[in-house]
Design an enzyme around this catalytic site. Structure first.
Site, PDB file in Angstrom:
ATOM      1  N   ALA A   1      -5.267   3.571   0.356  1.00 27.41           N
ATOM      2  CA  ALA A   1      -3.954   3.039  -0.036  1.00 27.41           C
ATOM      3  C   ALA A   1      -3.161   2.455   1.123  1.00 27.41           C
ATOM      4  CB  ALA A   1      -3.120   4.130  -0.721  1.00 27.41           C
TER       5      ALA A   1
ATOM      6  N   GLY B   1       0.858  -1.174   0.000  1.00 27.08           N
ATOM      7  CA  GLY B   1       0.000   0.000   0.000  1.00 27.08           C
ATOM      8  C   GLY B   1       0.894   1.223   0.000  1.00 27.08           C
ATOM      9  N   CYS B   2       0.327   2.361  -0.311  1.00 25.94           N
ATOM     10  CA  CYS B   2       1.139   3.564  -0.340  1.00 25.94           C
ATOM     11  C   CYS B   2       1.528   3.952   1.090  1.00 25.94           C
ATOM     12  CB  CYS B   2       0.363   4.683  -1.007  1.00 25.94           C
ATOM     13  SG  CYS B   2       1.351   6.104  -1.414  1.00 25.94           S
ATOM     14  N   GLN B   3       0.645   3.684   2.041  1.00 23.77           N
ATOM     15  CA  GLN B   3       0.872   4.107   3.430  1.00 23.77           C
ATOM     16  C   GLN B   3       1.397   2.974   4.305  1.00 23.77           C
ATOM     17  OE1 GLN B   3       0.558   7.058   4.977  1.00 23.77           O
ATOM     18  NE2 GLN B   3      -0.214   8.269   3.289  1.00 23.77           N
ATOM     19  N   SER B   4       0.829   1.792   4.166  1.00 22.96           N
ATOM     20  CA  SER B   4       1.300   0.670   4.975  1.00 22.96           C
ATOM     21  C   SER B   4       1.234  -0.611   4.146  1.00 22.96           C
ATOM     22  CB  SER B   4       0.453   0.522   6.240  1.00 22.96           C
ATOM     23  OG  SER B   4      -0.909   0.336   5.915  1.00 22.96           O
TER      24      SER B   4
END
Lengths: 409, 138
Positions: free
Chosen positions: B118, B50-53
């Site tokens: 994300a 994911g973009c965040q985690s």
């Protein structure tokens, strides 16, 4: 220019977004590096344009079209004067800083040859990396990267060694969106010019914090986005020196950018319209003009001093937190405090701050190579604007402490 | 307990929290209690970026029932994973494929499963369903 004395509370009243509550808490907006909030005057300008001034510009014989054209061109002149450009032909309206850089990469880049070098730095935003990689793939040029120190400062010695007659362009971020570092651009520009290279300054994070004078800086290109400087999204600016823009081929073809079209060949319009194919973002340009006029009514030197004070204040407090690491400790920095906390994921911190009414950004901030350099997946970034206050920082610090307690216990 | 009942149970548990921070404190506690995925299971194939985690998902089918285990580098993501796994585990592949995860929006966490978030969770749910679907076609 006549300014009223700088007052944060007076400035805040111009921004309706700052008056709201989120999750029942007063909104604290520390995501200004991503985009700034909009003053009422910009909102009014946009509404008025669409309500009663809307018409397509240039070539219109009717009243409204002439009104819209004058407003669009007046916005261009406002911006030209604000950044100290020589004339309106040096101000090209684009979709944003990214679009501006791509324009230069395609148009200026068209003349580059295999082996020519483009210099960027290790702290660039993806938008000042990828367009050059694409150019290198097309033209066989070489992309070189100026290293930085752990503090987040450019290695100037390495920079000087990298300069040669092969260097055709230095494209560099003015203020780092992730670290807050203010790069010594005047010195960089002068040195790059000595080897005959042109210089593009990515001003996406500097136009809203520093007084910009492109003549004094002597940069060849300066790019910025409207939405980060209190204007609308979807509009941006490419400043370029007239004599340089004159030699560059058009980037996109279409209406407005031509002088005459036949099926055999077309001739192009003069600057700046040569680079503005199709109906532009008229409302956006006029809205950006009104944002810049708004800035002209503010003592921006006092505003910059206030932003610097906020940065130092926040960084000073956060520095005392155990397990917290400030990412970006350049001597000369402003408006950004990025950090990581041992054993805590930026996403978790950001989510808990959000629920306490505080908007920060978490992640890699579109600077993945920079994250690789620090060997971290991302940071929590608080980025300030002139409408933020020390009281907001105090609330943010308390909310951060609470978040760390919950995550750490 | 049916998959509907499991979801209703979570909704009831969350009903006692009217403060966002309390709700998240609970999710974080849950995240800490979810067993960590063994390092050898954290392979590239199991990674959902994911973009965040990031999320890692491991799937097993025992006696015709789905058994998921998963991990994340972010603890809130991991807490929500804990809830999803609780709902899906020990269910038949058919049930997982046809399920409607109504509890997520009812407890106010829909944002975490939105395509804009994300954080890997939406992709994880999709992959859970895909794995269940694959097991049906075998």
């Amino acid at each position: 220019m006549e300014h009223t004395p700088f007052s944060v509370s007076a400035i805040r009243e111009h921004f309706p977004a700052l008056q709201q509550k989120v999750y029942g808490k007063p909104l604290i907006y520390f995501d200004n590096g991503a985009t700034s909030q909009k003053p009422q005057v910009v909102l009014d300008t946009l509404a008025k344009y669409y309500a009663i001034e809307n018409a397509n510009i240039h070539r219109g014989v009717h009243y409204l079209s002439q009104q819209a054209t004058s407003a669009y061109e007046a916005a261009r002149r406002t911006i030209q004067q604000y950044i100290g450009a020589k004339g309106p032909e040096e101000i090209i309206f684009t979709k944003g800083a990214t679009d501006s850089i791509n324009l230069v990469a395609f148009s200026f880049g068209e003349r580059l040859k295999p082996g020519d070098e483009i210099l960027i730095s290790a702290m660039e935003h993806h938008s000042n990396i990828v367009p050059w990689q694409l150019l290198c793939e097309r033209k066989g040029c070489v992309l070189r990267v100026i290293p930085i120190s752990k503090k987040g400062e450019l290695d100037l010695e390495a920079f000087e060694q990298m300069l040669s007659e092969r260097t055709k362009l230095l494209s560099i971020i003015h203020i780092s969106n992730t670290l807050g570092t203010i790069n010594p651009v005047k010195e960089l520009i002068a040195k790059a010019h000595k080897v005959g290279a042109k210089v593009l300054l990515d001003g996406a994070q500097s136009i809203q914090h520093l007084a910009i004078d492109v003549k004094d800086l002597n940069c060849d290109f300066y790019t910025f986005s409207g939405h980060k400087v209190y204007g609308p999204t979807g509009i941006g600016v490419l400043y370029g020196k007239e004599e340089l823009l004159e030699t560059m081929p058009p980037y996109q073809g279409g209406g407005d950018m031509i002088a005459k079209v036949t099926f055999e060949r077309s001739t192009y319009n003069s600057l700046p319209l040569k680079f503005e194919a199709g109906t532009p973002h008229i409302a956006g340009a006029i809205g950006l003009g009104s944002a810049i006029s708004f800035l002209q009514s503010i003592d921006m030197q006092a505003a910059a001093a206030h932003e610097l004070e906020l940065t130092k204040y926040a960084q000073g407090i956060l520095d005392t937190f155990e397990g917290l690491h400030i990412i970006g400790e350049a001597k000369n920095k402003t408006s950004v405090v990025s950090f990581t906390i041992d054993q805590m994921h930026p996403f978790d911190i950001g989510t808990l701050l959000d629920k306490q009414g505080i908007a920060v950004r978490t992640g890699h901030h579109c600077t993945q190579p920079l994250m690789d350099f620090y060997q971290i997946p991302g940071t929590v970034r608080a980025s300030f604007a002139f409408y933020n206050t020390k009281e907001e920082i105090d609330t943010f610090v308390a909310a951060l402490e609470r978040s760390m307690q919950i995550l750490g216990s | 307990m049916s998959i509907q009942e499991k979801q209703q149970e979570i909704i009831d548990e969350f009903a006692i929290y009217d403060d966002w921070m309390d709700k998240y404190e609970y999710i974080i506690e849950l995240g800490k209690s979810v067993p960590t995925l063994a390092p050898e299971l954290k392979t590239k194939e199991r990674l959902i970026e994911g973009c965040q985690s990031n999320v890692w998902l491991a799937t097993e089918i025992k006696d015709g029932k789905m058994h998921f285990s998963a991990d994340s580098d972010a603890i809130i993501t991991k807490g929500i994973i804990g809830l999803l796994i609780h709902v899906y585990n020990n269910e038949s592949p058919e049930t997982v494929v046809q399920s409607d995860l109504f509890f997520i929006s009812q407890i106010g966490l829909a944002e975490h499963l939105s395509p804009t978030r994300a954080n890997g969770l939406l992709s994880m749910v999709k992959r859970m369903k895909t794995e269940a679907l694959h097991s049906l076609s075998k």
